[in-house]
Design an enzyme around this catalytic site. Structure first.
Site, PDB file in Angstrom:
ATOM      1  N   ASP A  70       0.489  -1.948   0.295  1.00  0.00           N
ATOM      2  CA  ASP A  70      -0.049  -0.106  -0.568  1.00  0.00           C
ATOM      3  C   ASP A  70       0.648   1.015  -0.268  1.00  0.00           C
ATOM      4  O   ASP A  70       1.971   1.286   0.219  1.00  0.00           O
ATOM      5  CB  ASP A  70      -1.326   0.007   1.270  1.00  0.00           C
ATOM      6  CG  ASP A  70      -1.647   1.243   0.978  1.00  0.00           C
ATOM      7  OD1 ASP A  70      -2.918   0.828   0.179  1.00  0.00           O
ATOM      8  OD2 ASP A  70      -2.023   2.202   1.509  1.00  0.00           O
ATOM      9  N   THR A  71       1.199   2.092  -1.168  1.00  0.00           N
ATOM     10  CA  THR A  71       1.294   3.632  -1.223  1.00  0.00           C
ATOM     11  C   THR A  71       0.652   4.374  -0.790  1.00  0.00           C
ATOM     12  O   THR A  71      -0.976   4.807  -1.220  1.00  0.00           O
ATOM     13  CB  THR A  71       2.193   3.602  -2.278  1.00  0.00           C
ATOM     14  OG1 THR A  71       2.290   2.262  -2.977  1.00  0.00           O
ATOM     15  CG2 THR A  71       2.639   4.409  -3.131  1.00  0.00           C
TER      16      THR A  71
END
Ligand SMILES: Cc1cn([C@H]2C[C@H](O)[C@@H](COP(=O)(O)OP(=O)(O)OP(=O)(O)O)O2)c(=O)[nH]c1=O
Length: 191
Positions: A70-71
């Site tokens: 996840d960014t």
């Protein structure tokens, strides 16, 4: 000894390309559809790790290791949205213009027995001061669509970024150094 089975819990073509750069090919791609709403007051890094874990858990399998990422783009304690419309993208770019911000990229690896390992990669990104023309031109490119913080470093935006300290692959979506270390610790053989 053969490689353990790797399942990638991601719909992102970029994550697929990045994992290939480690010489690995997932046996399956099982994107996880989870609620991505940050909790009230949740810190960007806690949010990124929670999202990566939840994605890995949502794609849980007895047959292999599930990798998820996840960014998150953060300006101070503020979590920037994924830009789904031009107004939001413009707000993000105006906020990021001429200022340092952080990109938090979390990865989580769920073992077949349910054991969860995770790593976090933090990268500082500095955009030049953006003129109105530069913002308009970038918006017209459409590259911001669906991107956290309203930009994608792997495209035109890199020409507007004067400095990055950390991991380029982390900003794109899968920090290769941390991913390699995590997979190696789980028994994968990687160059
Ligand atoms: C800052 C930045 C974000 N992004 C994108 C990657 C993602 O689309 C988004 C971050 O969202 P994520 O929730 O991390 O990933 P995703 O929804 O694309 O895929 P999945 O959850 O299935 O793995 O921002 C870039 O591609 N380049 C960049 O430079």
């Amino acid at each position: 000894m053969g490689q353990p089975t790797l399942i990638l819990a991601s719909a992102s073509p970029r994550r697929r390309e990045l994992i290939a750069r480690l010489g690995l090919e997932p046996a399956a791609i099982n994107p996880a559809d989870i609620d991505e709403t940050p909790a009230a007051g949740e810190r960007p890094r806690d949010y990124a790790i929670r999202m990566a874990r939840e994605k890995a858990q949502a794609a849980a399998s007895d047959d292999g290791f599930v990798l998820a990422g996840d960014t998150v783009v953060a300006a101070g304690r503020r979590i920037l949205p994924k830009a789904e419309d031009e107004v939001t993208a413009r707000k993000c770019l105006e906020l990021l213009s001429g200022r340092r911000h952080r990109v938090l990229s979390a990865i989580a690896l769920r073992a077949p027995d349910g054991h969860m390992r995770e790593r976090l990669c933090e990268t500082m990104v500095l955009f030049k001061r953006l003129s109105a023309e530069e913002i308009d031109a970038y918006l017209a490119s459409g590259e911001w669509e669906g991107k956290a913080g309203g930009y994608a470093i792997q495209g035109l935006a890199e020409g507007l970024i004067s400095r990055i300290q950390g991991s380029h692959s982390g900003v794109v979506g899968l920090p290769l150094y941390e991913t390699r270390a995590l997979l190696k610790s789980a028994g994968f053989q990687i160059v």
